[in-house]
Design a protein around this motif. Structure first.
Motif, PDB file in Angstrom:
ATOM      1  N   ASN A  31       7.546  -0.168   5.423  1.00  0.00           N
ATOM      2  CA  ASN A  31       7.169   1.198   5.805  1.00  0.00           C
ATOM      3  C   ASN A  31       5.790   1.252   6.444  1.00  0.00           C
ATOM      4  OD1 ASN A  31       9.531   1.873   4.519  1.00  0.00           O
ATOM      5  ND2 ASN A  31       8.529   2.580   2.664  1.00  0.00           N
ATOM      6  N   TYR A  50      10.655   3.460   8.400  1.00  0.00           N
ATOM      7  CA  TYR A  50      11.193   2.613   7.340  1.00  0.00           C
ATOM      8  C   TYR A  50      11.396   1.165   7.795  1.00  0.00           C
ATOM      9  CZ  TYR A  50      12.303   6.877   4.713  1.00  0.00           C
ATOM     10  OH  TYR A  50      12.226   8.064   4.026  1.00  0.00           O
ATOM     11  N   HIS A  95       5.435  -1.235   1.056  1.00  0.00           N
ATOM     12  CA  HIS A  95       6.773  -1.778   0.875  1.00  0.00           C
ATOM     13  C   HIS A  95       7.755  -0.638   0.633  1.00  0.00           C
ATOM     14  CE1 HIS A  95       7.976  -5.825   1.159  1.00  0.00           C
ATOM     15  NE2 HIS A  95       6.962  -6.314   0.507  1.00  0.00           N
ATOM     16  N   THR A  96       9.006  -0.965   0.505  1.00  0.00           N
ATOM     17  CA  THR A  96      10.028   0.056   0.310  1.00  0.00           C
ATOM     18  C   THR A  96       9.759   0.862  -0.957  1.00  0.00           C
ATOM     19  OG1 THR A  96      11.632  -1.315   1.427  1.00  0.00           O
ATOM     20  CG2 THR A  96      12.500   0.480   0.082  1.00  0.00           C
ATOM     21  N   ALA A  97       9.396   0.181  -2.007  1.00  0.00           N
ATOM     22  CA  ALA A  97       9.151   0.887  -3.258  1.00  0.00           C
ATOM     23  C   ALA A  97       8.271   0.020  -4.154  1.00  0.00           C
ATOM     24  CB  ALA A  97      10.476   1.185  -3.968  1.00  0.00           C
ATOM     25  N   ASN A  98       7.660   0.677  -5.115  1.00  0.00           N
ATOM     26  CA  ASN A  98       6.885  -0.026  -6.143  1.00  0.00           C
ATOM     27  C   ASN A  98       5.846  -0.951  -5.550  1.00  0.00           C
ATOM     28  OD1 ASN A  98       8.437   1.215  -8.125  1.00  0.00           O
ATOM     29  ND2 ASN A  98       9.981  -0.392  -7.992  1.00  0.00           N
ATOM     30  N   SER A  99       5.113  -0.409  -4.619  1.00  0.00           N
ATOM     31  CA  SER A  99       4.097  -1.240  -3.971  1.00  0.00           C
ATOM     32  C   SER A  99       2.920  -0.366  -3.587  1.00  0.00           C
ATOM     33  CB  SER A  99       4.683  -1.893  -2.735  1.00  0.00           C
ATOM     34  OG  SER A  99       3.677  -2.414  -1.902  1.00  0.00           O
ATOM     35  N   ASP A 100       1.759  -0.960  -3.547  1.00  0.00           N
ATOM     36  CA  ASP A 100       0.621  -0.172  -3.104  1.00  0.00           C
ATOM     37  C   ASP A 100       0.564  -0.141  -1.577  1.00  0.00           C
ATOM     38  OD1 ASP A 100      -1.969  -2.664  -3.781  1.00  0.00           O
ATOM     39  OD2 ASP A 100      -0.086  -2.741  -2.669  1.00  0.00           O
ATOM     40  N   TYR A 101      -0.241   0.745  -1.079  1.00  0.00           N
ATOM     41  CA  TYR A 101      -0.352   0.994   0.346  1.00  0.00           C
ATOM     42  C   TYR A 101      -1.697   0.501   0.849  1.00  0.00           C
ATOM     43  CZ  TYR A 101       3.836   3.738  -0.118  1.00  0.00           C
ATOM     44  OH  TYR A 101       5.121   4.118  -0.353  1.00  0.00           O
ATOM     45  N   PHE A 103      -4.429   0.765   4.142  1.00  0.00           N
ATOM     46  CA  PHE A 103      -4.798   1.594   5.270  1.00  0.00           C
ATOM     47  C   PHE A 103      -5.618   0.804   6.287  1.00  0.00           C
ATOM     48  CE2 PHE A 103      -3.740   6.057   4.620  1.00  0.00           C
ATOM     49  CZ  PHE A 103      -3.190   5.991   3.353  1.00  0.00           C
TER      50      PHE A 103
ATOM     51  N   ASN B  30       7.339   7.992  -8.406  1.00  0.00           N
ATOM     52  CA  ASN B  30       7.707   6.589  -8.258  1.00  0.00           C
ATOM     53  C   ASN B  30       6.476   5.698  -8.401  1.00  0.00           C
ATOM     54  OD1 ASN B  30       9.800   4.643  -7.688  1.00  0.00           O
ATOM     55  ND2 ASN B  30       8.764   4.299  -5.743  1.00  0.00           N
ATOM     56  N   GLN B  33      -1.290   6.030  -6.828  1.00  0.00           N
ATOM     57  CA  GLN B  33      -2.343   5.147  -6.337  1.00  0.00           C
ATOM     58  C   GLN B  33      -3.631   5.932  -6.179  1.00  0.00           C
ATOM     59  OE1 GLN B  33      -1.006   2.908  -2.960  1.00  0.00           O
ATOM     60  NE2 GLN B  33      -2.770   1.550  -2.935  1.00  0.00           N
ATOM     61  N   PHE B  35      -7.440   5.961  -4.346  1.00  0.00           N
ATOM     62  CA  PHE B  35      -8.189   5.420  -3.221  1.00  0.00           C
ATOM     63  C   PHE B  35      -9.625   5.926  -3.276  1.00  0.00           C
ATOM     64  CE2 PHE B  35      -4.834   3.606  -0.604  1.00  0.00           C
ATOM     65  CZ  PHE B  35      -3.712   4.300  -1.013  1.00  0.00           C
ATOM     66  N   SER B  42     -12.788   4.187   5.966  1.00  0.00           N
ATOM     67  CA  SER B  42     -11.379   4.023   5.671  1.00  0.00           C
ATOM     68  C   SER B  42     -11.126   4.191   4.178  1.00  0.00           C
ATOM     69  CB  SER B  42     -10.910   2.638   6.134  1.00  0.00           C
ATOM     70  OG  SER B  42      -9.514   2.513   5.929  1.00  0.00           O
ATOM     71  N   LEU B  43      -9.843   4.139   3.821  1.00  0.00           N
ATOM     72  CA  LEU B  43      -9.453   4.275   2.420  1.00  0.00           C
ATOM     73  C   LEU B  43      -9.300   2.890   1.813  1.00  0.00           C
ATOM     74  CD1 LEU B  43      -8.319   6.900   3.958  1.00  0.00           C
ATOM     75  CD2 LEU B  43      -6.941   7.178   1.905  1.00  0.00           C
ATOM     76  N   TYR B  48      -3.271   0.688  -8.073  1.00  0.00           N
ATOM     77  CA  TYR B  48      -1.863   1.052  -7.967  1.00  0.00           C
ATOM     78  C   TYR B  48      -1.393   1.132  -9.414  1.00  0.00           C
ATOM     79  CZ  TYR B  48       3.155   0.575  -7.444  1.00  0.00           C
ATOM     80  OH  TYR B  48       4.500   0.768  -7.536  1.00  0.00           O
ATOM     81  N   GLU B  90       3.820   8.705  -4.768  1.00  0.00           N
ATOM     82  CA  GLU B  90       5.072   8.393  -4.084  1.00  0.00           C
ATOM     83  C   GLU B  90       6.205   8.937  -4.946  1.00  0.00           C
ATOM     84  OE1 GLU B  90       6.444   4.336  -3.992  1.00  0.00           O
ATOM     85  OE2 GLU B  90       7.294   4.606  -2.003  1.00  0.00           O
ATOM     86  N   ASN B  95      10.318   7.313   0.193  1.00  0.00           N
ATOM     87  CA  ASN B  95       9.138   6.469   0.178  1.00  0.00           C
ATOM     88  C   ASN B  95       7.913   7.135   0.757  1.00  0.00           C
ATOM     89  OD1 ASN B  95      11.586   4.201   1.110  1.00  0.00           O
ATOM     90  ND2 ASN B  95      10.606   4.197  -0.890  1.00  0.00           N
TER      91      ASN B  95
END
Lengths: 112, 109
Positions: A31, A50, A95-101, A103, B30, B33, B35, B42-43, B48, B90, B95
């Motif tokens: 994603n 996605y 990721h699709t799920a259960n993951s941090d993002y 930036f 779900n 997180q 930040f 930036s972030l 998590y 989330e 997602n």
């Protein structure tokens, strides 16, 4: 090191011109997201994806298009830039799920 | 309505004081997180934390799903902690992630 890289870092555009903001990620995340951040509005989602070939509208998609030609790349396109699109734009991957993002560092866009 | 609400909106501390930042959410979860963002920056992901408690140095994050809340505790604050703290949710159904409006923290020397 896995990362999200945005380009350009800064951009000045003319009203009515076309602007393309690019984002590349080496996280192998499915994603990807484009946000804009403005004082008083926080982070607002413009478009997201996605996976390669997919684009979805976020909360404020008007005036923007998105393109996801590959897993790694996600572009935000302003076909006819307006001064109201002056902002800081952030790209993120997850990721699709259960993951941090993660930036990117942001792109400062000024439309004059 | 807004799905993620953060409090307080702003906070001023003297160096050395502790801070407790709150994030409440009105929808199923779900993941959660936290930040950190410097002005104009930036972030940076701090935690998590979809559930339970996590520690990182002077920071502690606790998410209680049943109560639909997550908190970020900063102990012995330093001037370099100044900035904006954002929580992001989330949802279970897709997602997408939803951000709170953030807490602006100022730590004075």
């Amino acid at each position: 090191e896995a990362a999200v890289t945005q380009s350009p870092r800064n951009k000045v555009a003319v009203t009515g011109g076309k602007v393309t903001l690019s984002c590349n990620q080496t996280n192998n995340h499915n994603n990807m997201y484009w946000y804009r951040q403005d004082t008083g509005h926080g982070l607002r989602l413009i478009h997201y994806s996605y996976g390669a070939g997919s684009t979805e509208k976020g909360d404020i998609p008007d005036g923007y298009k998105a393109s996801r030609p590959s897993q790694e790349n996600f572009s935000l396109i302003l076909e006819l830039a307006t001064p109201s699109q002056t902002s800081v734009y952030f790209c993120a991957s997850g990721h699709t799920a259960n993951s941090d993002y993660t930036f990117g560092s942001g792109t400062r866009l000024l439309v004059i | 309505g807004q799905q993620v609400q953060q409090s307080p909106a702003s906070l001023v501390l003297q160096e050395g004081e502790n801070a407790e930042l709150q994030c409440n959410f009105s929808t199923s979860l779900n993941s959660m997180q936290w930040f950190y963002q410097r002005p104009g920056g930036s972030l940076v992901s701090l935690f998590y934390n979809p559930s339970g408690t996590k520690h990182s140095g002077r920071l502690t994050s606790t998410t209680v799903i049943k109560e639909r809340r997550s908190s970020l505790h900063i102990s012995s604050s330093q001037t370099t902690d100044s900035g904006t703290y954002l929580c992001a949710l989330e949802r279970n159904s897709n997602n997408r992630i939803f951000f709170g409006d953030g807490t602006q923290l100022v730590v004075k020397p």
